[in-house]
Structures are given as C-alpha cells and as structure tokens.
Scaffold this motif. Structure first.
Motif, PDB file in Angstrom:
ATOM      1  N   ALA A  69       0.830  -1.208   0.000  1.00 29.64           N
ATOM      2  CA  ALA A  69       0.000   0.000   0.000  1.00 29.64           C
ATOM      3  C   ALA A  69       0.867   1.262   0.000  1.00 29.64           C
ATOM      4  CB  ALA A  69      -0.935  -0.012   1.209  1.00 29.64           C
ATOM      5  N   ILE A  70       1.931   1.259   0.804  1.00 25.89           N
ATOM      6  CA  ILE A  70       2.808   2.453   0.871  1.00 25.89           C
ATOM      7  C   ILE A  70       3.495   2.695  -0.472  1.00 25.89           C
ATOM      8  CG2 ILE A  70       4.891   3.378   1.940  1.00 25.89           C
ATOM      9  CD1 ILE A  70       4.074   1.940   4.514  1.00 25.89           C
ATOM     10  N   ASN A  71       4.030   1.640  -1.050  1.00 27.72           N
ATOM     11  CA  ASN A  71       4.734   1.797  -2.331  1.00 27.72           C
ATOM     12  C   ASN A  71       3.775   2.205  -3.451  1.00 27.72           C
ATOM     13  OD1 ASN A  71       7.195   1.091  -1.172  1.00 27.72           O
ATOM     14  ND2 ASN A  71       6.891  -1.101  -1.583  1.00 27.72           N
ATOM     15  N   SER A  72       2.576   1.653  -3.441  1.00 26.84           N
ATOM     16  CA  SER A  72       1.595   2.031  -4.460  1.00 26.84           C
ATOM     17  C   SER A  72       1.191   3.489  -4.304  1.00 26.84           C
ATOM     18  CB  SER A  72       0.364   1.129  -4.361  1.00 26.84           C
ATOM     19  OG  SER A  72       0.712  -0.227  -4.550  1.00 26.84           O
ATOM     20  N   PHE A  73       1.019   3.949  -3.075  1.00 22.68           N
ATOM     21  CA  PHE A  73       0.657   5.355  -2.839  1.00 22.68           C
ATOM     22  C   PHE A  73       1.771   6.284  -3.338  1.00 22.68           C
ATOM     23  CE2 PHE A  73       0.949   9.059   0.001  1.00 22.68           C
ATOM     24  CZ  PHE A  73      -0.261   9.674  -0.315  1.00 22.68           C
ATOM     25  N   ILE A  74       3.029   5.940  -3.052  1.00 24.60           N
ATOM     26  CA  ILE A  74       4.144   6.765  -3.524  1.00 24.60           C
ATOM     27  C   ILE A  74       4.186   6.803  -5.050  1.00 24.60           C
ATOM     28  CG2 ILE A  74       6.656   6.990  -3.559  1.00 24.60           C
ATOM     29  CD1 ILE A  74       6.712   5.837  -0.741  1.00 24.60           C
ATOM     30  N   ALA A  75       3.939   5.635  -5.683  1.00 29.58           N
ATOM     31  CA  ALA A  75       3.941   5.588  -7.153  1.00 29.58           C
ATOM     32  C   ALA A  75       2.840   6.468  -7.726  1.00 29.58           C
ATOM     33  CB  ALA A  75       3.765   4.150  -7.624  1.00 29.58           C
ATOM     34  N   LEU A  76       1.664   6.495  -7.098  1.00 31.31           N
ATOM     35  CA  LEU A  76       0.551   7.300  -7.603  1.00 31.31           C
ATOM     36  C   LEU A  76       0.840   8.793  -7.476  1.00 31.31           C
ATOM     37  CD1 LEU A  76      -2.523   5.278  -6.269  1.00 31.31           C
ATOM     38  CD2 LEU A  76      -1.731   5.458  -8.637  1.00 31.31           C
ATOM     39  N   ILE A  77       1.377   9.222  -6.323  1.00 33.77           N
ATOM     40  CA  ILE A  77       1.634  10.659  -6.172  1.00 33.77           C
ATOM     41  C   ILE A  77       2.779  11.112  -7.072  1.00 33.77           C
ATOM     42  CG2 ILE A  77       0.740  10.695  -3.817  1.00 33.77           C
ATOM     43  CD1 ILE A  77       3.603  10.758  -2.787  1.00 33.77           C
ATOM     44  N   MET A  78       3.728  10.239  -7.357  1.00 30.28           N
ATOM     45  CA  MET A  78       4.780  10.592  -8.305  1.00 30.28           C
ATOM     46  C   MET A  78       4.226  10.639  -9.726  1.00 30.28           C
ATOM     47  SD  MET A  78       8.162   8.605  -6.900  1.00 30.28           S
ATOM     48  CE  MET A  78       9.172   9.353  -8.170  1.00 30.28           C
ATOM     49  N   LEU A  79       3.269   9.749 -10.007  1.00 24.06           N
ATOM     50  CA  LEU A  79       2.627   9.791 -11.319  1.00 24.06           C
ATOM     51  C   LEU A  79       1.832  11.077 -11.497  1.00 24.06           C
ATOM     52  CD1 LEU A  79       2.125   8.188 -13.938  1.00 24.06           C
ATOM     53  CD2 LEU A  79       0.096   7.206 -12.832  1.00 24.06           C
ATOM     54  N   ALA A  80       1.325  11.627 -10.376  1.00 18.99           N
ATOM     55  CA  ALA A  80       0.570  12.876 -10.427  1.00 18.99           C
ATOM     56  C   ALA A  80       1.464  14.104 -10.545  1.00 18.99           C
ATOM     57  CB  ALA A  80      -0.319  12.996  -9.186  1.00 18.99           C
ATOM     58  N   GLY A  81       2.795  13.921 -10.484  1.00 16.43           N
ATOM     59  CA  GLY A  81       3.708  15.044 -10.665  1.00 16.43           C
ATOM     60  C   GLY A  81       4.520  15.404  -9.449  1.00 16.43           C
ATOM     61  N   PHE A  82       4.433  14.647  -8.365  1.00 15.18           N
ATOM     62  CA  PHE A  82       5.205  14.955  -7.164  1.00 15.18           C
ATOM     63  C   PHE A  82       6.688  14.717  -7.420  1.00 15.18           C
ATOM     64  CE2 PHE A  82       7.194  13.394  -3.214  1.00 15.18           C
ATOM     65  CZ  PHE A  82       7.075  14.543  -2.446  1.00 15.18           C
ATOM     66  N   GLN A  83       7.506  15.707  -7.044  1.00 16.69           N
ATOM     67  CA  GLN A  83       8.946  15.608  -7.215  1.00 16.69           C
ATOM     68  C   GLN A  83       9.599  15.378  -5.850  1.00 16.69           C
ATOM     69  OE1 GLN A  83      10.538  15.483 -10.075  1.00 16.69           O
ATOM     70  NE2 GLN A  83       8.640  15.837 -11.238  1.00 16.69           N
ATOM     71  N   PRO A  84      10.166  14.201  -5.615  1.00 18.79           N
ATOM     72  CA  PRO A  84      10.743  13.905  -4.298  1.00 18.79           C
ATOM     73  C   PRO A  84      12.012  14.725  -4.050  1.00 18.79           C
ATOM     74  CG  PRO A  84      11.255  12.145  -5.827  1.00 18.79           C
ATOM     75  CD  PRO A  84      10.328  13.072  -6.552  1.00 18.79           C
ATOM     76  N   ARG A  85      12.205  15.094  -2.798  1.00 17.06           N
ATOM     77  CA  ARG A  85      13.421  15.783  -2.362  1.00 17.06           C
ATOM     78  C   ARG A  85      14.313  14.803  -1.587  1.00 17.06           C
ATOM     79  NH1 ARG A  85      12.864  21.282  -2.975  1.00 17.06           N
ATOM     80  NH2 ARG A  85      10.737  22.016  -3.386  1.00 17.06           N
ATOM     81  N   ASN A  86      15.448  15.306  -1.149  1.00 15.09           N
ATOM     82  CA  ASN A  86      16.407  14.430  -0.450  1.00 15.09           C
ATOM     83  C   ASN A  86      15.801  13.816   0.806  1.00 15.09           C
ATOM     84  OD1 ASN A  86      18.488  14.774  -2.286  1.00 15.09           O
ATOM     85  ND2 ASN A  86      19.307  16.576  -1.257  1.00 15.09           N
ATOM     86  N   ARG A  87      15.048  14.618   1.540  1.00 14.55           N
ATOM     87  CA  ARG A  87      14.481  14.091   2.778  1.00 14.55           C
ATOM     88  C   ARG A  87      13.455  12.998   2.507  1.00 14.55           C
ATOM     89  NH1 ARG A  87      12.292  19.303   2.327  1.00 14.55           N
ATOM     90  NH2 ARG A  87      10.013  19.383   2.150  1.00 14.55           N
ATOM     91  N   HIS A  88      12.700  13.131   1.401  1.00 16.72           N
ATOM     92  CA  HIS A  88      11.725  12.085   1.056  1.00 16.72           C
ATOM     93  C   HIS A  88      12.432  10.776   0.702  1.00 16.72           C
ATOM     94  CE1 HIS A  88       9.339  15.843  -0.207  1.00 16.72           C
ATOM     95  NE2 HIS A  88       8.897  15.460   0.975  1.00 16.72           N
ATOM     96  N   ILE A  89      13.545  10.897  -0.027  1.00 22.27           N
ATOM     97  CA  ILE A  89      14.285   9.691  -0.419  1.00 22.27           C
ATOM     98  C   ILE A  89      14.913   9.040   0.807  1.00 22.27           C
ATOM     99  CG2 ILE A  89      16.259   8.879  -1.759  1.00 22.27           C
ATOM    100  CD1 ILE A  89      15.643  11.040  -3.798  1.00 22.27           C
ATOM    101  N   THR A  90      15.463   9.868   1.696  1.00 18.79           N
ATOM    102  CA  THR A  90      16.076   9.316   2.911  1.00 18.79           C
ATOM    103  C   THR A  90      15.038   8.565   3.751  1.00 18.79           C
ATOM    104  OG1 THR A  90      17.696  11.121   2.935  1.00 18.79           O
ATOM    105  CG2 THR A  90      17.333   9.912   5.002  1.00 18.79           C
ATOM    106  N   ILE A  91      13.879   9.159   3.938  1.00 18.66           N
ATOM    107  CA  ILE A  91      12.822   8.505   4.715  1.00 18.66           C
ATOM    108  C   ILE A  91      12.390   7.198   4.050  1.00 18.66           C
ATOM    109  CG2 ILE A  91      10.432   8.739   5.505  1.00 18.66           C
ATOM    110  CD1 ILE A  91      10.954  11.729   5.868  1.00 18.66           C
ATOM    111  N   SER A  92      12.290   7.191   2.713  1.00 22.73           N
ATOM    112  CA  SER A  92      11.871   5.974   2.005  1.00 22.73           C
ATOM    113  C   SER A  92      12.885   4.858   2.190  1.00 22.73           C
ATOM    114  CB  SER A  92      11.684   6.284   0.522  1.00 22.73           C
ATOM    115  OG  SER A  92      10.642   7.213   0.331  1.00 22.73           O
ATOM    116  N   ILE A  93      14.197   5.157   2.106  1.00 20.25           N
ATOM    117  CA  ILE A  93      15.214   4.122   2.265  1.00 20.25           C
ATOM    118  C   ILE A  93      15.204   3.578   3.694  1.00 20.25           C
ATOM    119  CG2 ILE A  93      17.684   3.644   2.140  1.00 20.25           C
ATOM    120  CD1 ILE A  93      16.394   4.056  -0.574  1.00 20.25           C
ATOM    121  N   LEU A  94      15.127   4.484   4.664  1.00 25.00           N
ATOM    122  CA  LEU A  94      15.068   4.041   6.059  1.00 25.00           C
ATOM    123  C   LEU A  94      13.830   3.176   6.305  1.00 25.00           C
ATOM    124  CD1 LEU A  94      16.159   7.319   7.903  1.00 25.00           C
ATOM    125  CD2 LEU A  94      17.531   5.261   7.521  1.00 25.00           C
TER     126      LEU A  94
END
Length: 549
Positions: A69-94
């Motif tokens: 569910a988390i990964n699908s939600f992230i994929a949908l918001i990125m498909l909608a145009g969301f541009q991840p920043r460094n903090r978003h990537i760090t949180i996702s890896i952790l």
C-alpha cells in the motif's frame, strides 16, 4: 589580500541533479512495487506451511500488505507530478530497511531470502544519496540484522550461525555502501565535467552563431542539389533582401537560388578550380562575388558558399583613388583657384564690354561655364577628403520625409526658375530607421535636383515623386525618388554610380557617387530601380534599425 579561486566560490556537492535523482527514485520505487506485489502473491502459495514455519503469520501478512500500500501510494503521487526531495528519499530508504527487517523478524529470521532485499535497499540509498547518510543505511541494516539474529538465538534457541550470517550481511552492506559511493561520486563528477563541457560547447556555438549572423560577408550552406540548409543575415540581404533577426528563423529556406548563383554552382561542381563571375541577384541588389568550398571533404554532400559584396571592394578602391586625388587637390586647390578666379573675373569684365559681337559672347559663356565646372569638381573632391563619420539617430521616416519636402520646396521658390511640384506618398506604420539626417538630406537634395532638372528637360515641368515604403520582410524602410525625364540608357545603368561618369556636359560626375558613399556610411543602399516605367527611380534602402554595426 589573498586571492579566492573560482572553485572556492562554487558550492561542492556530490549529489545527483534533482531531475536525475527523481528519475532514479522513480525506477527504484517501481522495483519496490514489484517486490511488494510478489510478496503479497506468495501469501496465496501454500499458506498452511507458512503458518507452521513463520513466527507471526498475522503480523507478516499485515506488514506485506502495508508495504504494498505504501509503495503504491508513492507511485501514484509521483505519477501525479510529485517531485521527491532528499528528505523524502532518505525517509523511504530508512522505511525500506526497517520494514524488511520487521518482515524478517516475523517470518523465519535472518536466514530468510528476504535479507538479500536489504542489500538492494542499502545499495539504492547509496546511489541516490552518495553521502555520509549512505554509510548510516549500511550501519542501520547491520545493527537490525545482528539484533534479529541475536534475538532468534536467545528467544528461539536457534543456531549461533545466524549471528555469523548477520555479520556477513553487515559486511556486504558496508561493502556495497563504500563501493557504490565511490562509483557514484566518480560518475557524478564525470557527468558534471561532461555537462560543463557541453555547456561550454553550447555557449561557443551560440557565440559562433551570433558572429556569423553579424558578419558582413554572406554565408550559405547548400547541398549538392542547391537547396539552402543555412544562411546568415548578410547572405539573405545580399541575395534576397530579407535579413533574419530571429534565432533559428531561416526565411531563405525553401527559396530558390538566384539564377546566376545556381549557374555558378553547377559550373563549380563540374570544375572546382573555376571562379564564378560577379553578379546581381536583383536589380536593386549590390554586385556580389561568390566562392564555393566543400564543408565536409570526405562526404562532400554539403557546400559552403561565401558571398562578398563587390561594391565594398570597388568603393574602397575608389575611395583610395579619390582620397589621393583629394590630398592632391587640397594641395594645389589654391594654385588652381587663383588663376581660375582670374579667368572667371576677366571673362565677366569682358562681358560688360559693349563692343562684343554674338560670337565673342558665346566664347565668354563657354569660359564661364567651364570655369564653374572646374570649380565644382574641386569642391566635390575636397568634400570627399573632408567627409565626417555618420552620427546616426533613430528617425520616423514618414515625418522626416514630409519635413524635408516642405523645406526643399522653400529653397526652390524663387523668380529664377519654374516652381517645383513634389508628390509625397508614404505607407502606414513604416519601420523606423537609423541614419545621419544631414548626410541623407544631402543625398535627397542631390537626387531631387537631378530629378527636377531632367523632368523639366523632358516634359517642361519640374515635377518628381517621393514614396516611402517597407521592404518585403516588413523590417526595413526605403525611399524612392522618381522623375519624369528621359531615363538612363541600359548601357549606362551600371556606370551611373562611378566617379566622374556623367551624360550631362555641365555635370561633374561626382553627385551620384557621393550620394552612394553617404548612404553606405549610414549602412543604407542607394540603387537604380528598373521598374519599366518612364524616367528614373532611385531607391534608398535603410538598414534595420536594430542591426546597425
């Protein structure tokens, strides 16, 4: 004071550009979605054995579904145009590291094959953020793995080999982190260097394009069939009379080459050593000389054409000749004018004698007329050596031409000659032009004087027409001066602007030459228009007000 280098002023960073980081994270998130879908699908394969082997099947199932569910939600918001920043990537890896270890804890422990997925997450984190945080990913993964294996040994009595396996995984985490950080940094530096060089090349190309566009020499790039691939502004103006100012805009593309240029190209293709004769593309264009060369010596499928304005070369030669003549005339003007003045004064005194017959008076008239002509030649040549540089101003041609017409008619209103009639017509919304008003007025006075004189000779009426219009591209203004005289014979049309050429016995042959010189000094072009109508039409075509050099 210590000098600061350029590199010290530039911020140093090993992070990939935001656009590239967004693309990499999008790819990594696709991978996470695929992995989570596979983990959910495995729940439906032999669920009875899962229950017997897994430590907490309920928590494992909830964790796998939540991960999807988390990964699908992230994929949908990125498909909608969301541009991840460094903090978003760090949180996702952790989050990946912690969730995967939670799944290991609720399943069969560190011996589960899902432990290899942690290596992928640590590696992805070091690729996306190749900084010290990447080492923290490896350390967190190693701590979590050792914690799970220690808890398994203590709580479930598993073999101590799990601790050894957890240590091996920790080593793999750190090895992947260090290697990928090194590789990523090298790649980023190489990419930054390539990007810097690409930017430098692009800037050089832009500079070269600007230089080529501003050159007074025309440049054409043709294929072997004579199709125009590229043309600078000078080539378009010399061949078609339409300069291009917009970057990338090529109004000459799709046009046919002027017939003399096409003939010269065909002759050069047959014999590259042959030199093309000078030609005019249109009656109002200057005489040009073209030279051909292959742009690619190996392929030979593109041809570079240099177009030189021959009128410039001719004028330079004439200027050198007349400058020498002007210096000579300036030196001997005093010696010439003194006896010339004495001759003129003596003829005037003789003309007052009552004992002269008609034959003597005709001879005196010849003496006075030619004395004035010699004095006019001296004055004109001296004007050449004293000519000042143009002081250009931005002029509304319609208003200027109307004021010039009124002022000129006032000078023609006297009892010694017939009244002059000047018809003025001007198009609406003419482009502005830059020129020296005093110099162009001198040109206009010369053209109007000639036009009125020749119109009177042919029709008995001192009448001319002035017309102001715009060129075909709508960017430049021209002024026509048309008379109703006998016109110029075809064999004399190419010589009217040469110095000392005249068909009038009383003329000096320098008026039109001086007029063209003054026009060229203002980057305008004076030409004789052949429009098949009675009389002569001289055209002054002003340069584009934004392209003056």
């Amino acid at each position: 004071m210590a000098k600061t280098s350029i590199t010290e002023l530039q911020p140093h960073t090993d992070a990939p550009p935001a656009s590239q980081m967004g693309r990499l994270f999008r790819i990594y998130n696709h991978y996470r979605v695929v992995v989570s879908i596979i983990l959910v699908a495995l729940l439906f394969v032999d669920p009875i054995n899962f229950d017997t082997r897994f430590r907490s099947m309920d928590y494992y199932q909830a964790g796998v579904v939540s991960y999807l569910a988390i990964n699908s939600f992230i994929a949908l918001i990125m498909l909608a145009g969301f541009q991840p920043r460094n903090r978003h990537i760090t949180i996702s890896i952790l989050m990946d590291i912690l969730i995967l270890h939670a799944l290991l804890l609720t399943s069969t422990g560190i011996t589960n094959g899902m432990a290899n997925l942690v290596i992928v997450s640590v590696a992805a984190g070091n690729i996306l953020t190749p900084t010290r945080i990447g080492t923290f990913y490896a350390a967190l993964g190693a701590i979590c793995s050792l914690g799970i294996s220690t808890w398994s040994v203590m709580a479930f009595g598993n073999s101590a080999d799990e601790i050894v396996r957890a240590g091996s995984l920790g080593i793999l985490y750190f090895a992947a982190a260090f290697i990928l950080q090194y590789v990523s940094r090298r790649m980023l530096r190489s990419e930054a260097l390539a990007s810097s060089r690409a930017q430098s090349i692009a800037e050089l190309q832009q500079i070269n394009r600007q230089i080529i566009q501003r050159m007074r020499t025309g440049i054409l790039v043709l294929d072997r069939f004579g199709h125009i691939r590229l043309a600078n502004a000078a080539a378009e103006e010399l061949l078609f009379g339409i300069p291009s100012e917009e970057p990338g805009q090529q109004p000459s593309q799709g046009r046919s080459l002027p017939h003399p240029l096409r003939l010269g190209l065909e002759a050069w293709l047959k014999d590259p050593t042959r030199r093309t004769d000078p030609f005019q593309s249109t009656p109002t264009s200057p005489m040009v000389q073209v030279n051909f060369t292959q742009l690619d010596q190996q392929r030979g499928d593109q041809i570079l054409v240099f177009i030189d304005d021959m009128s410039k070369v001719t004028q330079q030669a004439q200027q050198m000749k007349l400058a020498s003549l002007g210096r000579l005339t300036a030196g001997i003007a005093h010696e010439i004018r003194n006896p010339l003045g004495a001759i003129s004064h003596a003829s005037q005194l003789m003309g007052e004698s009552p004992n002269l017959d008609d034959g003597d008076r005709k001879m005196l008239d010849i003496i006075e007329r030619h004395s004035r002509r010699v004095n006019g030649i001296i004055e004109n040549v001296l004007d050449l050596s004293r000519r000042r540089a143009a002081n250009s101003d931005l002029i509304d041609v319609s208003h200027w031409l109307s004021a010039f017409r009124d002022d000129y008619l006032q000078t023609q209103d006297n009892d010694h000659q017939k009244s002059a009639h000047i018809e003025l017509r001007a198009e609406a919304d003419l482009p502005q032009a830059r020129f020296d008003v005093s110099q162009i007025e001198q040109v206009m006075v010369n053209l109007c004087d000639n036009g009125l004189r020749y119109s009177e000779q042919a029709t008995g009426e001192r009448r001319i027409e002035l017309y102001a219009g715009a060129t075909a591209d709508g960017e430049r203004t021209y002024v026509d001066v048309r008379d109703f005289g006998p016109g110029i014979a075809p064999e004399h049309r190419v010589s009217v602007f040469e110095p000392f050429f005249t068909t009038d016995k009383s003329g000096t042959g320098l008026g039109l030459y001086l007029a063209r010189e003054l026009c060229e000094a203002n980057q305008a072009h004076l030409s004789l228009v052949d429009d098949k109508q009675p009389g002569c039409c001289f055209r002054i075509t002003f340069a584009h007000h934004g392209r003056m050099i």
